[in-house]
Design a protein around this motif. Structure first.
Motif, PDB file in Angstrom:
ATOM      1  N   GLU A  15      58.412  -0.867  50.690  1.00  0.00           N
ATOM      2  CA  GLU A  15      58.220  -2.103  51.449  1.00  0.00           C
ATOM      3  C   GLU A  15      59.496  -2.933  51.556  1.00  0.00           C
ATOM      4  O   GLU A  15      60.167  -3.199  50.559  1.00  0.00           O
ATOM      5  N   GLY A  16      59.823  -3.320  52.782  1.00  0.00           N
ATOM      6  CA  GLY A  16      60.946  -4.209  53.043  1.00  0.00           C
ATOM      7  C   GLY A  16      62.299  -3.538  53.131  1.00  0.00           C
ATOM      8  O   GLY A  16      63.291  -4.198  53.415  1.00  0.00           O
ATOM      9  N   THR A  17      62.369  -2.258  52.882  1.00  0.00           N
ATOM     10  CA  THR A  17      63.657  -1.566  52.862  1.00  0.00           C
ATOM     11  C   THR A  17      64.219  -1.391  54.269  1.00  0.00           C
ATOM     12  O   THR A  17      63.500  -1.006  55.187  1.00  0.00           O
ATOM     13  N   THR A  18      65.519  -1.670  54.381  1.00  0.00           N
ATOM     14  CA  THR A  18      66.257  -1.399  55.607  1.00  0.00           C
ATOM     15  C   THR A  18      67.463  -0.540  55.261  1.00  0.00           C
ATOM     16  O   THR A  18      67.901  -0.502  54.111  1.00  0.00           O
ATOM     17  N   ALA A  26      75.440   5.298  53.427  1.00  0.00           N
ATOM     18  CA  ALA A  26      74.299   4.555  53.974  1.00  0.00           C
ATOM     19  C   ALA A  26      73.705   3.748  52.823  1.00  0.00           C
ATOM     20  O   ALA A  26      73.479   4.287  51.740  1.00  0.00           O
ATOM     21  N   ALA A  27      73.495   2.454  53.040  1.00  0.00           N
ATOM     22  CA  ALA A  27      72.936   1.580  52.017  1.00  0.00           C
ATOM     23  C   ALA A  27      71.486   1.266  52.348  1.00  0.00           C
ATOM     24  O   ALA A  27      71.148   1.019  53.505  1.00  0.00           O
ATOM     25  N   PHE A  28      70.658   1.259  51.324  1.00  0.00           N
ATOM     26  CA  PHE A  28      69.246   0.911  51.457  1.00  0.00           C
ATOM     27  C   PHE A  28      69.033  -0.354  50.638  1.00  0.00           C
ATOM     28  O   PHE A  28      69.401  -0.412  49.463  1.00  0.00           O
ATOM     29  N   LYS A  29      68.445  -1.371  51.285  1.00  0.00           N
ATOM     30  CA  LYS A  29      68.315  -2.652  50.598  1.00  0.00           C
ATOM     31  C   LYS A  29      67.044  -3.373  51.008  1.00  0.00           C
ATOM     32  O   LYS A  29      66.433  -3.072  52.026  1.00  0.00           O
ATOM     33  N   VAL A  30      66.669  -4.324  50.163  1.00  0.00           N
ATOM     34  CA  VAL A  30      65.604  -5.279  50.462  1.00  0.00           C
ATOM     35  C   VAL A  30      66.344  -6.614  50.511  1.00  0.00           C
ATOM     36  O   VAL A  30      66.955  -6.923  51.520  1.00  0.00           O
ATOM     37  N   ALA A  31      66.359  -7.378  49.426  1.00  0.00           N
ATOM     38  CA  ALA A  31      67.196  -8.570  49.357  1.00  0.00           C
ATOM     39  C   ALA A  31      68.621  -8.191  48.956  1.00  0.00           C
ATOM     40  O   ALA A  31      69.579  -8.858  49.318  1.00  0.00           O
ATOM     41  N   ARG A  32      68.746  -7.100  48.208  1.00  0.00           N
ATOM     42  CA  ARG A  32      70.030  -6.568  47.748  1.00  0.00           C
ATOM     43  C   ARG A  32      70.009  -5.051  47.892  1.00  0.00           C
ATOM     44  O   ARG A  32      68.951  -4.439  47.916  1.00  0.00           O
ATOM     45  N   THR A  33      71.193  -4.464  47.924  1.00  0.00           N
ATOM     46  CA  THR A  33      71.303  -3.004  47.969  1.00  0.00           C
ATOM     47  C   THR A  33      70.844  -2.422  46.644  1.00  0.00           C
ATOM     48  O   THR A  33      71.224  -2.903  45.580  1.00  0.00           O
ATOM     49  N   TYR A  34      70.024  -1.382  46.724  1.00  0.00           N
ATOM     50  CA  TYR A  34      69.565  -0.733  45.496  1.00  0.00           C
ATOM     51  C   TYR A  34      69.939   0.736  45.418  1.00  0.00           C
ATOM     52  O   TYR A  34      69.880   1.332  44.346  1.00  0.00           O
ATOM     53  N   GLU A  94      62.005   3.897  43.118  1.00  0.00           N
ATOM     54  CA  GLU A  94      61.117   2.775  42.826  1.00  0.00           C
ATOM     55  C   GLU A  94      61.687   1.866  41.745  1.00  0.00           C
ATOM     56  O   GLU A  94      61.548   0.647  41.816  1.00  0.00           O
ATOM     57  N   MET A  95      62.344   2.447  40.764  1.00  0.00           N
ATOM     58  CA  MET A  95      62.950   1.664  39.688  1.00  0.00           C
ATOM     59  C   MET A  95      64.060   0.774  40.260  1.00  0.00           C
ATOM     60  O   MET A  95      64.114  -0.431  39.975  1.00  0.00           O
ATOM     61  N   ALA A  96      64.939   1.361  41.057  1.00  0.00           N
ATOM     62  CA  ALA A  96      66.045   0.595  41.642  1.00  0.00           C
ATOM     63  C   ALA A  96      65.524  -0.431  42.656  1.00  0.00           C
ATOM     64  O   ALA A  96      66.008  -1.568  42.701  1.00  0.00           O
ATOM     65  N   TRP A  97      64.551  -0.042  43.464  1.00  0.00           N
ATOM     66  CA  TRP A  97      63.968  -0.929  44.481  1.00  0.00           C
ATOM     67  C   TRP A  97      63.395  -2.199  43.856  1.00  0.00           C
ATOM     68  O   TRP A  97      63.564  -3.291  44.393  1.00  0.00           O
ATOM     69  N   ALA A  98      62.742  -2.067  42.711  1.00  0.00           N
ATOM     70  CA  ALA A  98      62.126  -3.218  42.044  1.00  0.00           C
ATOM     71  C   ALA A  98      63.164  -4.290  41.718  1.00  0.00           C
ATOM     72  O   ALA A  98      62.851  -5.488  41.754  1.00  0.00           O
ATOM     73  N   HIS A  99      64.399  -3.888  41.440  1.00  0.00           N
ATOM     74  CA  HIS A  99      65.458  -4.854  41.119  1.00  0.00           C
ATOM     75  C   HIS A  99      66.007  -5.539  42.368  1.00  0.00           C
ATOM     76  O   HIS A  99      66.661  -6.570  42.268  1.00  0.00           O
ATOM     77  N   ALA A 100      65.764  -4.961  43.531  1.00  0.00           N
ATOM     78  CA  ALA A 100      66.328  -5.487  44.777  1.00  0.00           C
ATOM     79  C   ALA A 100      65.398  -6.455  45.494  1.00  0.00           C
ATOM     80  O   ALA A 100      65.773  -7.033  46.509  1.00  0.00           O
ATOM     81  N   PRO A 102      63.338  -9.797  46.476  1.00  0.00           N
ATOM     82  CA  PRO A 102      63.742 -11.213  46.420  1.00  0.00           C
ATOM     83  C   PRO A 102      63.236 -11.855  45.119  1.00  0.00           C
ATOM     84  O   PRO A 102      62.140 -11.553  44.657  1.00  0.00           O
ATOM     85  N   LYS A 103      64.047 -12.736  44.574  1.00  0.00           N
ATOM     86  CA  LYS A 103      63.637 -13.467  43.376  1.00  0.00           C
ATOM     87  C   LYS A 103      62.532 -14.440  43.748  1.00  0.00           C
ATOM     88  O   LYS A 103      62.575 -15.090  44.782  1.00  0.00           O
TER      89      LYS A 103
END
Length: 108
Positions: A15-18, A26-34, A94-100, A102-103
């Motif tokens: 969810e939310g990944t671009t 290639a970078a994959f991120k939500v609020a931050r790159t993960y 999923e582990m890396a995504w969880a850190h990315a 938004p706070k």
């Protein structure tokens, strides 16, 4: 054996990944790159906590290794995709995504 195409498909399903260019990767991120994917699709760099990095590298030393610089000391970890199964790749993403994500702002 995972591939760059597997990583792209799984990351974009979170969810939310671009996806956006990041130098030659290639970078994959939500609020931050993960996670970033190498141009050749053979390796990826994941953003873990240092403890998660240590665990991944201990459990699968043939697949995971800390990046050999200050980024590595912050938890950035290289993975050789061909040495990961689909479940291992999904878990790492999923582990890396969880850190990315938004706070969350505290409620008042």
């Amino acid at each position: 054996m995972a591939t760059g195409n597997d990583l792209r498909r799984m990351a974009l399903a979170l969810e939310g990944t671009t996806e956006a260019p990041h130098f030659d990767r290639a970078a994959f991120k939500v609020a931050r790159t993960y996670v970033t994917l190498a141009a050749d699709g053979r390796s990826a760099n994941f953003k873990f906590t240092p403890d998660e990095q240590e665990f991944k590298c201990m459990m699968a030393p043939d697949a995971f290794a800390p990046i050999a610089n200050a980024w590595g000391r912050q938890g950035w970890t290289t993975a050789t995709l061909a040495r990961l199964g689909a479940a291992e790749l999904k878990s790492a993403l999923e582990m890396a995504w969880a850190h990315a994500l938004p706070k969350k702002k505290p409620r008042r």
